[in-house]
Each structure stands twice: as C-alpha cells, then as structure tokens.
Design a protein around this motif. Structure first.
Motif, PDB file in Angstrom:
ATOM      1  N   ARG A  19      41.936  35.970  46.591  1.00 35.75           N
ATOM      2  CA  ARG A  19      42.450  37.109  46.137  1.00 35.75           C
ATOM      3  C   ARG A  19      43.189  38.112  46.958  1.00 35.75           C
ATOM      4  O   ARG A  19      44.233  38.607  46.613  1.00 35.75           O
ATOM      5  CB  ARG A  19      41.518  37.752  45.040  1.00 35.75           C
ATOM      6  CG  ARG A  19      41.027  36.906  43.963  1.00 35.75           C
ATOM      7  CD  ARG A  19      39.714  37.314  43.013  1.00 35.75           C
ATOM      8  NE  ARG A  19      39.671  38.750  42.865  1.00 35.75           N
ATOM      9  CZ  ARG A  19      38.920  39.484  43.401  1.00 35.75           C
ATOM     10  NH1 ARG A  19      37.795  39.277  43.992  1.00 35.75           N
ATOM     11  NH2 ARG A  19      39.251  40.931  43.069  1.00 35.75           N
ATOM     12  N   TYR A  23      46.971  39.045  46.617  1.00 33.49           N
ATOM     13  CA  TYR A  23      47.595  40.653  46.427  1.00 33.49           C
ATOM     14  C   TYR A  23      48.676  40.931  47.507  1.00 33.49           C
ATOM     15  O   TYR A  23      49.691  41.406  47.221  1.00 33.49           O
ATOM     16  CB  TYR A  23      46.451  41.340  46.126  1.00 33.49           C
ATOM     17  CG  TYR A  23      46.939  42.497  45.587  1.00 33.49           C
ATOM     18  CD1 TYR A  23      47.003  43.145  44.525  1.00 33.49           C
ATOM     19  CD2 TYR A  23      47.313  43.714  46.523  1.00 33.49           C
ATOM     20  CE1 TYR A  23      47.710  44.317  43.905  1.00 33.49           C
ATOM     21  CE2 TYR A  23      47.877  45.031  46.270  1.00 33.49           C
ATOM     22  CZ  TYR A  23      47.853  45.233  44.991  1.00 33.49           C
ATOM     23  OH  TYR A  23      48.353  46.571  44.354  1.00 33.49           O
ATOM     24  N   GLN A  42      43.021  48.829  47.749  1.00 38.42           N
ATOM     25  CA  GLN A  42      43.288  49.775  46.743  1.00 38.42           C
ATOM     26  C   GLN A  42      43.565  48.905  45.389  1.00 38.42           C
ATOM     27  O   GLN A  42      43.159  49.124  44.353  1.00 38.42           O
ATOM     28  CB  GLN A  42      44.542  50.901  46.880  1.00 38.42           C
ATOM     29  CG  GLN A  42      44.309  52.093  46.412  1.00 38.42           C
ATOM     30  CD  GLN A  42      45.197  53.007  47.062  1.00 38.42           C
ATOM     31  OE1 GLN A  42      46.382  52.583  47.435  1.00 38.42           O
ATOM     32  NE2 GLN A  42      45.127  54.266  47.012  1.00 38.42           N
ATOM     33  N   GLY A  43      44.610  48.037  45.616  1.00 37.86           N
ATOM     34  CA  GLY A  43      44.892  47.001  44.590  1.00 37.86           C
ATOM     35  C   GLY A  43      43.991  46.128  44.043  1.00 37.86           C
ATOM     36  O   GLY A  43      43.890  45.816  42.720  1.00 37.86           O
ATOM     37  N   LEU A  44      42.933  45.878  44.751  1.00 37.86           N
ATOM     38  CA  LEU A  44      41.859  45.040  44.386  1.00 37.86           C
ATOM     39  C   LEU A  44      40.963  45.910  43.710  1.00 37.86           C
ATOM     40  O   LEU A  44      40.055  45.228  42.770  1.00 37.86           O
ATOM     41  CB  LEU A  44      41.290  44.199  45.558  1.00 37.86           C
ATOM     42  CG  LEU A  44      42.202  43.183  45.851  1.00 37.86           C
ATOM     43  CD1 LEU A  44      41.565  42.499  47.149  1.00 37.86           C
ATOM     44  CD2 LEU A  44      42.660  41.930  44.707  1.00 37.86           C
ATOM     45  N   ASP A  47      40.519  45.810  39.614  1.00 43.36           N
ATOM     46  CA  ASP A  47      41.414  44.918  39.176  1.00 43.36           C
ATOM     47  C   ASP A  47      40.989  44.178  37.748  1.00 43.36           C
ATOM     48  O   ASP A  47      41.795  43.414  37.418  1.00 43.36           O
ATOM     49  CB  ASP A  47      42.249  44.253  40.037  1.00 43.36           C
ATOM     50  CG  ASP A  47      41.292  43.143  40.578  1.00 43.36           C
ATOM     51  OD1 ASP A  47      39.984  43.196  40.377  1.00 43.36           O
ATOM     52  OD2 ASP A  47      41.532  42.317  41.275  1.00 43.36           O
ATOM     53  N   ALA A  49      38.647  41.800  38.002  1.00 42.13           N
ATOM     54  CA  ALA A  49      38.126  40.608  38.185  1.00 42.13           C
ATOM     55  C   ALA A  49      36.846  40.210  37.680  1.00 42.13           C
ATOM     56  O   ALA A  49      36.651  38.873  37.488  1.00 42.13           O
ATOM     57  CB  ALA A  49      38.063  40.422  39.880  1.00 42.13           C
ATOM     58  N   THR A  85      46.071  34.224  35.375  1.00 36.53           N
ATOM     59  CA  THR A  85      46.236  35.260  36.073  1.00 36.53           C
ATOM     60  C   THR A  85      45.894  34.798  37.417  1.00 36.53           C
ATOM     61  O   THR A  85      45.145  33.788  37.715  1.00 36.53           O
ATOM     62  CB  THR A  85      45.313  36.451  35.627  1.00 36.53           C
ATOM     63  OG1 THR A  85      45.651  37.401  36.325  1.00 36.53           O
ATOM     64  CG2 THR A  85      43.964  36.195  35.543  1.00 36.53           C
ATOM     65  N   ARG A  86      46.432  35.268  38.442  1.00 32.16           N
ATOM     66  CA  ARG A  86      46.174  35.483  39.751  1.00 32.16           C
ATOM     67  C   ARG A  86      46.274  33.745  40.358  1.00 32.16           C
ATOM     68  O   ARG A  86      45.584  33.278  41.272  1.00 32.16           O
ATOM     69  CB  ARG A  86      44.699  35.918  40.109  1.00 32.16           C
ATOM     70  CG  ARG A  86      44.416  37.408  40.038  1.00 32.16           C
ATOM     71  CD  ARG A  86      42.978  37.661  40.077  1.00 32.16           C
ATOM     72  NE  ARG A  86      42.865  39.139  39.638  1.00 32.16           N
ATOM     73  CZ  ARG A  86      42.550  39.534  38.305  1.00 32.16           C
ATOM     74  NH1 ARG A  86      42.895  38.799  37.422  1.00 32.16           N
ATOM     75  NH2 ARG A  86      42.501  40.752  38.260  1.00 32.16           N
TER      76      ARG A  86
END
Length: 170
Positions: A19, A23, A42-44, A47, A49, A85-86
């Motif tokens: 992950r 990202y 910060q992005g994770l 998020d 998840a 997603t992802r």
C-alpha cells in the motif's frame, strides 16, 4: 515462477508495504516528483483501508515466486456494487500477467461479497491502469463519486463465471 494471489489483512506487514509503494507511485506521478515518506504517511492516514475487510470489502496480496509483488482491494458501495481500488503491481514484476490475474481474483472476491457490478475511478495520466481495465471489459461510465484525484470512471457487470483463481491455476 507462478503467481499466488490471496486475501490478506490490509494491515499485514506485506500489505502495508505494498500500500505504501502504491501510494508512493501514484502520488509521485501526480506531483511529478518523488513523494516523501511523510507525504506517504499522510496519504495513508484515514484512507479508509479498514473497509477492505469483510463484510465491507476485501484486500488481496499477490506473490510472484514467493516475492511480495502486487495488491488490490474491493469495497462494497451498496448491496450489489463494488469499487475496485489500490490495484498495484511492483514495477520490477510488471509484464508477467500479474495485473490480469489480480483483477480476476478481485472480481471473484467482489462476487463473493454479493457484487454484480464493479466500478472504479482513476486519473487520466495512469494510462497503463486504464489500458488494463479496458482490456478486461471495463467501459467508461458517468461519475459515481467525486474527489480531487478522480478524472475518469469505469464500470463492468460481473457475470457469474469461474475464473482461473477459483480453479486453482493462479
């Protein structure tokens, strides 16, 4: 070498590593510079998840020859629609059919959760991902959600079928 793709907790060490790599790649491409470790953290953070676990979703990890190589998830948006997603394959392992197998497994997982349709959103600059989705029968659809990194939306009806993942030949 063979692929093994199976459900795994989104917060396992291998899933977390994938992950982070996912990202880092999409953020770096968007910003046109390498994302910092702080930006990735910060992005994770927050998020969503945690939705990548039954009954709201599923996360899978792919290994190629035992090496952690790929990941992806599905999140149920409603009783019959799942969001892809992802989806990520580490760059050094691309071109070995992993992305196609990953999509097959994720579609199977969505069906197991009750989905009859898969949708996704992505950016226009992620050309490889967009090509993958189109090759697998995804077609452009009207926007079903909005956000700063969403520029194009795709959808696909999930027919009842047995994929290679279900027959054990992944």
């Amino acid at each position: 070498m063979t692929w093994i793709i199976a459900p795994e907790a989104f917060d396992s060490p291998d899933a977390t590593s994938l992950r982070r790599d996912y990202y880092a790649e999409v953020a770096s491409r968007y910003w046109k510079r390498p994302a910092t470790s702080e930006e990735i953290d910060q992005g994770l953070a927050g998020d969503g998840a945690e939705l990548l676990a039954p009954p709201t979703g599923q996360f899978v990890v792919g290994r190629y020859g035992g090496e952690v190589a790929a990941c992806g998830g599905v999140v149920m948006l409603d009783a019959t629609r799942a969001e892809l997603t992802r989806v990520y394959v580490r760059p050094v392992l691309r071109g070995r059919r992993g992305a196609s197998l990953l999509l097959n497994v994720l579609e199977d997982e969505a069906r197991r959760l009750g989905a009859r349709r898969m949708v996704l959103n992505t950016r226009l600059d992620l050309i490889e991902a967009r090509s993958l989705y189109v090759r697998h029968g995804y077609a452009e659809i009207p926007a079903y959600c909005t956000g700063p990194y969403m520029e194009i939306w795709y959808g696909k009806d999930l027919v009842c079928q047995v994929s290679a993942a279900q027959t054990g030949s992944v």
